[in-house]
Design a protein around this motif. Structure first.
Motif, PDB file in Angstrom:
ATOM      1  N   SER A  79       0.823  -1.212   0.000  1.00 58.54           N
ATOM      2  CA  SER A  79       0.000   0.000   0.000  1.00 58.54           C
ATOM      3  C   SER A  79       0.863   1.272   0.000  1.00 58.54           C
ATOM      4  O   SER A  79       0.471   2.285  -0.563  1.00 58.54           O
ATOM      5  CB  SER A  79      -0.945   0.004   1.223  1.00 58.54           C
ATOM      6  N   ASN A  81       3.666   1.630  -1.627  1.00 59.66           N
ATOM      7  CA  ASN A  81       4.221   1.823  -2.969  1.00 59.66           C
ATOM      8  C   ASN A  81       3.157   1.952  -4.063  1.00 59.66           C
ATOM      9  O   ASN A  81       3.505   2.010  -5.230  1.00 59.66           O
ATOM     10  CB  ASN A  81       5.153   0.666  -3.322  1.00 59.66           C
ATOM     11  N   VAL A  82       1.886   2.000  -3.700  1.00 58.74           N
ATOM     12  CA  VAL A  82       0.835   2.153  -4.700  1.00 58.74           C
ATOM     13  C   VAL A  82       0.996   3.519  -5.375  1.00 58.74           C
ATOM     14  O   VAL A  82       1.128   4.546  -4.712  1.00 58.74           O
ATOM     15  CB  VAL A  82      -0.563   2.043  -4.059  1.00 58.74           C
ATOM     16  N   THR A  83       1.005   3.496  -6.711  1.00 58.08           N
ATOM     17  CA  THR A  83       1.075   4.765  -7.449  1.00 58.08           C
ATOM     18  C   THR A  83      -0.306   5.092  -7.993  1.00 58.08           C
ATOM     19  O   THR A  83      -0.968   4.261  -8.594  1.00 58.08           O
ATOM     20  CB  THR A  83       2.085   4.680  -8.597  1.00 58.08           C
ATOM     21  N   LEU A  84      -0.728   6.289  -7.792  1.00 58.07           N
ATOM     22  CA  LEU A  84      -2.024   6.729  -8.267  1.00 58.07           C
ATOM     23  C   LEU A  84      -1.823   7.580  -9.522  1.00 58.07           C
ATOM     24  O   LEU A  84      -1.050   8.521  -9.528  1.00 58.07           O
ATOM     25  CB  LEU A  84      -2.753   7.560  -7.184  1.00 58.07           C
ATOM     26  N   HIS A  85      -2.549   7.240 -10.560  1.00 54.56           N
ATOM     27  CA  HIS A  85      -2.428   8.001 -11.820  1.00 54.56           C
ATOM     28  C   HIS A  85      -3.673   8.739 -12.103  1.00 54.56           C
ATOM     29  O   HIS A  85      -4.726   8.537 -11.907  1.00 54.56           O
ATOM     30  CB  HIS A  85      -2.113   7.076 -12.989  1.00 54.56           C
TER      31      HIS A  85
END
Length: 85
Positions: A79, A81-85
């Protein structure tokens, strides 16, 4: 010729004069400025201590936030390292 104006600050015995009780009409402009300056200092007494306390709170908050981020990264890497685009 410069005159020195002494004014008692704070509450106390009945004989002490407070800054609000000074008769400003009898004073020269320089003396009036000194009395106003003394009033300002009396009004803001303790202000530096409040600023120091605020800085300490800010530093403590930053340290706690950094510790929480490190713990989050160690315990929940997916969680974190989750990348949001």
């Amino acid at each position: 010729m410069a005159a020195v104006v002494e004014v008692e600050v704070g509450g106390g015995a009945g004989g002490e004069r407070e800054l609000d009780e000074v008769d400003m009409s009898d004073l020269s402009p320089e003396e009036q400025w000194r009395v106003e300056h003394a009033r300002m200092h009396a009004k803001h007494r303790g202000h530096e201590a409040m600023h120091a306390e605020m800085v300490l709170i800010l530093i403590a908050t930053l340290v706690v936030a950094q510790l929480l981020l490190v713990q989050w990264k160690q315990r929940h890497p997916r969680s974190y390292n989750v990348t949001l685009h």
